[in-house]
Design an enzyme around this catalytic site. Sequence first.
Site, short mmCIF file in Angstrom:
data_model
loop_
_atom_site.label_atom_id
_atom_site.label_comp_id
_atom_site.label_asym_id
_atom_site.label_seq_id
_atom_site.Cartn_x
_atom_site.Cartn_y
_atom_site.Cartn_z
N SER A 229 10.47 18.50 -43.35
CA SER A 229 10.49 18.89 -41.94
C SER A 229 9.07 19.00 -41.39
O SER A 229 8.31 18.06 -41.54
CB SER A 229 11.28 20.19 -41.81
OG SER A 229 11.82 20.28 -40.53
N LYS A 233 5.98 16.27 -41.95
CA LYS A 233 4.93 15.74 -41.06
C LYS A 233 3.58 15.92 -41.75
O LYS A 233 2.73 15.03 -41.78
CB LYS A 233 4.90 16.49 -39.72
CG LYS A 233 6.22 16.62 -38.95
CD LYS A 233 6.02 17.36 -37.62
CE LYS A 233 7.23 18.12 -37.11
NZ LYS A 233 8.41 17.38 -36.78
N GLU A 278 5.70 22.51 -29.21
CA GLU A 278 6.28 23.55 -30.06
C GLU A 278 5.22 24.26 -30.90
O GLU A 278 5.22 25.49 -31.01
CB GLU A 278 7.35 22.92 -30.97
CG GLU A 278 8.06 23.97 -31.84
CD GLU A 278 9.21 23.40 -32.66
OE1 GLU A 278 9.77 22.34 -32.29
OE2 GLU A 278 9.54 24.04 -33.68
N HIS A 359 19.82 19.70 -43.17
CA HIS A 359 18.37 19.48 -43.11
C HIS A 359 17.68 20.14 -44.32
O HIS A 359 17.88 21.32 -44.59
CB HIS A 359 17.85 20.09 -41.80
CG HIS A 359 16.42 19.80 -41.50
ND1 HIS A 359 15.82 18.59 -41.74
CD2 HIS A 359 15.46 20.59 -40.95
CE1 HIS A 359 14.54 18.65 -41.34
NE2 HIS A 359 14.31 19.86 -40.86
C1 MCU Z 1 11.67 18.39 -38.21
O1 MCU Z 1 10.66 19.38 -38.20
C2 MCU Z 1 10.70 20.50 -37.35
C3 MCU Z 1 11.03 20.15 -35.92
O2 MCU Z 1 10.08 19.22 -35.43
C4 MCU Z 1 11.02 21.41 -35.09
O3 MCU Z 1 11.43 21.14 -33.75
C5 MCU Z 1 11.91 22.48 -35.64
O4 MCU Z 1 11.70 23.69 -34.93
O5 MCU Z 1 11.57 22.71 -36.97
C6 MCU Z 1 11.68 21.60 -37.84
C7 MCU Z 1 11.34 22.20 -39.17
O6 MCU Z 1 10.20 22.29 -39.55
O7 MCU Z 1 12.38 22.77 -39.82
C8 MCU Z 1 12.13 23.46 -41.00
#
Ligand code: MCU
Length: 434
Positions: A229, A233, A278, A359
């Site tokens: 997630s 990145k 964000e 996820h």
């Molecule tokens: C997919 O990664 C992120 C996403 O970009 C965000 O919008 C969300 O709040 O959090 C995701 C994440 O890191 O989940 C653990």
Amino acid sequence: AARLTLVGLAVAALVTGAGALVVHTTVASAASAGVEDEGANCAVPALPDAGSLPTSAKLPDPFKKLDGSRITAKSDWTCQRELIKKLSEKFVYGEKPAKPQSVTGTVSRTSITVNVSNAGKSSSFSASVDAPSGNGPFPAVVVLGGFGADTAAIKAAGAAVINYDPYAVGKEGTPRTNKQGAFYSIYGANSPTGLLMAWAWGVSRIIDVLEQSGGTVLRGDATGVTGCSRFGKGAFVIGAFDQRIQLTMPIESGSGGVPIFRGIPGEGAQSLSSAYGEQPWLGDAFGSFTGSPARLPVDTHEMVAMVAPRGLFIMDNPHIVNLGPKSASVAALGGAEVYRALGAGDNITYWSDIQNGTHCANRPEWSAPLQQNIQKYLIKTGNSPGSFHISSKAAGNLAEWRDWTTPTLSGSTSSPSTSISPSTSPSTSTSPST
Ligand code: MCU
């Protein structure tokens, strides 16, 4: 033994009482002919200004130089990669400063400490280590954030886990004008460099310490990185920007990670303005592109290409449109063209053919390829070819996104530190997903 010639060593040969020759080296794992950025000395021409960039709906040609001509030889890739690096820093992530004036630290089976100072400022951070049983030295996989990565499989494959807390180096929850963490203590709270690149800088400093430690506990020449997630990145950017990382494994990275920026609006993934707003993940300069990614002179297929010819294993989730899995597959396919041109088509794997849509779940489909990748690139025993397993639920079509062809580059690459396997296309299997 040949590998020991690669780095300047302090070697002291002593004759013991028994008459045996004992060689002490201060850099036992000097095998790390590690260079963070092999193109650092390339003469990159002046970059365009943000205001003068053309709009192009298609993905930029990764082989095209600023003067419009294309590279023709594998050995040209080092400086072409440097151009892509500079463009990515200027317009997407913010600059990654070169190694600071002083980096010191310690490495044990249970922890790593890092102390950095530069231009009169200093900061430090640490990471815990979870080593497999047995005697090292072990290769290590840096795991960001502690979730989503199959740490049991990593250890079972024979690599140690370095638990890296990215927030120690670049905190979330701050405004762009007051960024915090070990990176920003040195480069300033209003540094335009985003968190992903700050996290990348932190991992590079861990590798500095591993290299300096003598490699007796953890090897300095066999580092991987993974995370899921937002930390996917991070893993992607970390691996793209340090050529000492032999294996890069982003998981479900979403917008700001692997997916092509140009594909995100059409796919309906997390919008670029949402990802930009964000958290300060991306660099401040990205702010003027969130509504017009077609103006970007680079896209993420070129960050994929920056990893080439090193090992890359992209894991993605076709069940969550918000993650942009189709756009991620296009980035992988586009970047794979550079792998192929370099004769390293075997070194990239993309895998989104998975059952469970949760996820960052632990996924049985990924444990075998994860272990094969660790064996191939970190332990250096395996030789499984990379492959594409793109779910039909989220299969992008590279042909729709490019107006360039893949050249046949002459010669061999100028990158001696990484083995290049023979030129083959990644084998593609597109299987249906439920
Ligand atoms: C997919 O990664 C992120 C996403 O970009 C965000 O919008 C969300 O709040 O959090 C995701 C994440 O890191 O989940 C653990």
